[in-house]
Write a protein that holds these residues in place. Sequence first.
Motif, PDB file in Angstrom:
ATOM      1  N   ALA A 235      24.357  62.711  38.470  1.00 50.18           N
ATOM      2  CA  ALA A 235      25.401  63.736  38.612  1.00 50.18           C
ATOM      3  C   ALA A 235      26.771  63.124  38.303  1.00 50.18           C
ATOM      4  O   ALA A 235      27.078  61.996  38.700  1.00 50.18           O
ATOM      5  CB  ALA A 235      25.377  64.296  40.038  1.00 50.18           C
ATOM      6  N   TRP A 236      27.592  63.885  37.598  1.00 47.89           N
ATOM      7  CA  TRP A 236      28.893  63.388  37.129  1.00 47.89           C
ATOM      8  C   TRP A 236      30.017  64.085  37.888  1.00 47.89           C
ATOM      9  O   TRP A 236      30.160  65.300  37.820  1.00 47.89           O
ATOM     10  CB  TRP A 236      29.035  63.632  35.638  1.00 47.89           C
ATOM     11  CG  TRP A 236      30.370  63.236  35.092  1.00 47.89           C
ATOM     12  CD1 TRP A 236      31.390  64.057  34.722  1.00 47.89           C
ATOM     13  CD2 TRP A 236      30.839  61.907  34.864  1.00 47.89           C
ATOM     14  NE1 TRP A 236      32.464  63.328  34.279  1.00 47.89           N
ATOM     15  CE2 TRP A 236      32.150  61.989  34.361  1.00 47.89           C
ATOM     16  CE3 TRP A 236      30.287  60.636  35.062  1.00 47.89           C
ATOM     17  CZ2 TRP A 236      32.922  60.885  34.026  1.00 47.89           C
ATOM     18  CZ3 TRP A 236      31.032  59.529  34.723  1.00 47.89           C
ATOM     19  CH2 TRP A 236      32.330  59.651  34.223  1.00 47.89           C
ATOM     20  N   PRO A 237      30.860  63.298  38.617  1.00 47.18           N
ATOM     21  CA  PRO A 237      31.986  63.911  39.319  1.00 47.18           C
ATOM     22  C   PRO A 237      33.171  64.120  38.376  1.00 47.18           C
ATOM     23  O   PRO A 237      33.498  63.254  37.568  1.00 47.18           O
ATOM     24  CB  PRO A 237      32.325  62.882  40.390  1.00 47.18           C
ATOM     25  CG  PRO A 237      31.923  61.569  39.799  1.00 47.18           C
ATOM     26  CD  PRO A 237      30.743  61.857  38.904  1.00 47.18           C
ATOM     27  N   SER A 238      33.779  65.287  38.458  1.00 44.94           N
ATOM     28  CA  SER A 238      34.946  65.599  37.635  1.00 44.94           C
ATOM     29  C   SER A 238      35.772  66.648  38.372  1.00 44.94           C
ATOM     30  O   SER A 238      35.335  67.167  39.401  1.00 44.94           O
ATOM     31  CB  SER A 238      34.509  66.132  36.263  1.00 44.94           C
ATOM     32  OG  SER A 238      34.045  67.469  36.367  1.00 44.94           O
ATOM     33  N   PRO A 239      36.950  66.996  37.852  1.00 46.91           N
ATOM     34  CA  PRO A 239      37.726  68.052  38.516  1.00 46.91           C
ATOM     35  C   PRO A 239      36.978  69.373  38.631  1.00 46.91           C
ATOM     36  O   PRO A 239      37.253  70.170  39.535  1.00 46.91           O
ATOM     37  CB  PRO A 239      38.960  68.192  37.616  1.00 46.91           C
ATOM     38  CG  PRO A 239      39.116  66.850  36.978  1.00 46.91           C
ATOM     39  CD  PRO A 239      37.714  66.360  36.760  1.00 46.91           C
ATOM     40  N   ALA A 240      36.006  69.596  37.732  1.00 47.32           N
ATOM     41  CA  ALA A 240      35.295  70.883  37.738  1.00 47.32           C
ATOM     42  C   ALA A 240      33.874  70.791  38.279  1.00 47.32           C
ATOM     43  O   ALA A 240      33.223  71.821  38.474  1.00 47.32           O
ATOM     44  CB  ALA A 240      35.249  71.458  36.320  1.00 47.32           C
ATOM     45  N   THR A 241      33.360  69.574  38.491  1.00 49.37           N
ATOM     46  CA  THR A 241      31.971  69.415  38.940  1.00 49.37           C
ATOM     47  C   THR A 241      31.909  68.443  40.108  1.00 49.37           C
ATOM     48  O   THR A 241      32.666  67.474  40.177  1.00 49.37           O
ATOM     49  CB  THR A 241      31.070  68.900  37.799  1.00 49.37           C
ATOM     50  OG1 THR A 241      31.592  67.660  37.290  1.00 49.37           O
ATOM     51  CG2 THR A 241      31.001  69.913  36.667  1.00 49.37           C
ATOM     52  N   GLY A 242      30.951  68.696  41.009  1.00 48.64           N
ATOM     53  CA  GLY A 242      30.837  67.877  42.206  1.00 48.64           C
ATOM     54  C   GLY A 242      29.528  67.130  42.303  1.00 48.64           C
ATOM     55  O   GLY A 242      28.624  67.297  41.476  1.00 48.64           O
ATOM     56  N   THR A 243      29.423  66.299  43.344  1.00 50.55           N
ATOM     57  CA  THR A 243      28.218  65.499  43.569  1.00 50.55           C
ATOM     58  C   THR A 243      27.818  65.498  45.042  1.00 50.55           C
ATOM     59  O   THR A 243      27.195  64.548  45.523  1.00 50.55           O
ATOM     60  CB  THR A 243      28.452  64.047  43.103  1.00 50.55           C
ATOM     61  OG1 THR A 243      29.552  63.492  43.849  1.00 50.55           O
ATOM     62  CG2 THR A 243      28.756  63.973  41.623  1.00 50.55           C
ATOM     63  N   SER A 244      28.156  66.554  45.761  1.00 52.21           N
ATOM     64  CA  SER A 244      27.845  66.582  47.193  1.00 52.21           C
ATOM     65  C   SER A 244      26.423  67.052  47.476  1.00 52.21           C
ATOM     66  O   SER A 244      25.918  66.875  48.590  1.00 52.21           O
ATOM     67  CB  SER A 244      28.844  67.476  47.931  1.00 52.21           C
ATOM     68  OG  SER A 244      28.685  68.842  47.542  1.00 52.21           O
ATOM     69  N   ARG A 245      25.781  67.657  46.475  1.00 51.50           N
ATOM     70  CA  ARG A 245      24.412  68.149  46.656  1.00 51.50           C
ATOM     71  C   ARG A 245      23.514  67.510  45.601  1.00 51.50           C
ATOM     72  O   ARG A 245      23.242  68.098  44.562  1.00 51.50           O
ATOM     73  CB  ARG A 245      24.375  69.670  46.524  1.00 51.50           C
ATOM     74  CG  ARG A 245      25.127  70.392  47.643  1.00 51.50           C
ATOM     75  CD  ARG A 245      25.118  71.895  47.420  1.00 51.50           C
ATOM     76  NE  ARG A 245      25.691  72.598  48.570  1.00 51.50           N
ATOM     77  CZ  ARG A 245      25.851  73.913  48.620  1.00 51.50           C
ATOM     78  NH1 ARG A 245      25.477  74.683  47.595  1.00 51.50           N
ATOM     79  NH2 ARG A 245      26.390  74.474  49.691  1.00 51.50           N
TER      80      ARG A 245
END
Length: 298
Positions: A235-245
Amino acid sequence: MSLAPRAVLVHRRTEYEELLDRHGTHGQAAFFLSSRGRSIDEVVDRHHRTRQALREVTAAVPLTWRSSQVERADLDRFLFAPEDVVVVVGQDGLVANTAKYLSGQPVIGIDGDPGRNPGILVRHRCADTAALLRAATAGGRTDDLTMVEAVADDTQRLLALNEIYLGPPGHQTARYRLGPDSEKDPGEAQASSGVLVGTGTGATGWLRSLWLERGSTAQLPAPCDRRLLWFVREAWPSPATGTSRVSGHLEQQQGLRLTVESDRIVVFGDGMEADALQLTWGQSVRLGIAATSLRLLT
């Protein structure tokens, strides 16, 4: 009058047969292998053992029964009937490949080349076939192995015994929303190389590799446990995408929902990429425990 049981023998082409298709003759196939430091003799020996196993299993089918054979490549076009007893002759993976096309028929796993397979799903020898066929029709004991199911919003449905993978068809990044199957939760926007949802049977393969890589503390399910594990890959963290799930488990009646936010995502089970669901922008798919189990004779 009820129909006599039908024994459906499932097998796959041997490496030798595939080499002959590719190279035309035994001599050409032998030259090809020798140029890579391999001998064709071992390939031919395995071919003969596999074919002998298939002959022995065929001969064990009672004369009063009907019988049919189907190759792995033709499973998606074969119509299994409720009265069938399915006999898989080959590797453990062939049982998994077959499971997605069944709806509760008893399955007998025959190891066609003992010593080369772990024998987790192909548990029996050719000599046991006749007794196992009788047991299958007499309500013999089975392990009911949990399966995972994907159901798309357009009613497309996919079953798998080991795992279901959802992700990009190539090496691109997939964009989607992922969360519980609830109207109140829109899910988390993510970008990753895909999502894997696996069963206890799959916990010895791809699912286990992700579990080890993450150092997960979640308990891996057993094959008959009504529980699934899921992991998001890279999973890639970015301003528009998360990695909490990025991981979790699913119990009975729980679901995981993925909504596509890229051009295309494929959904396939147990490595059968040729028989995949194709989802496009805005479509959603629910992952959960399937109502159907694989009834594998013990």
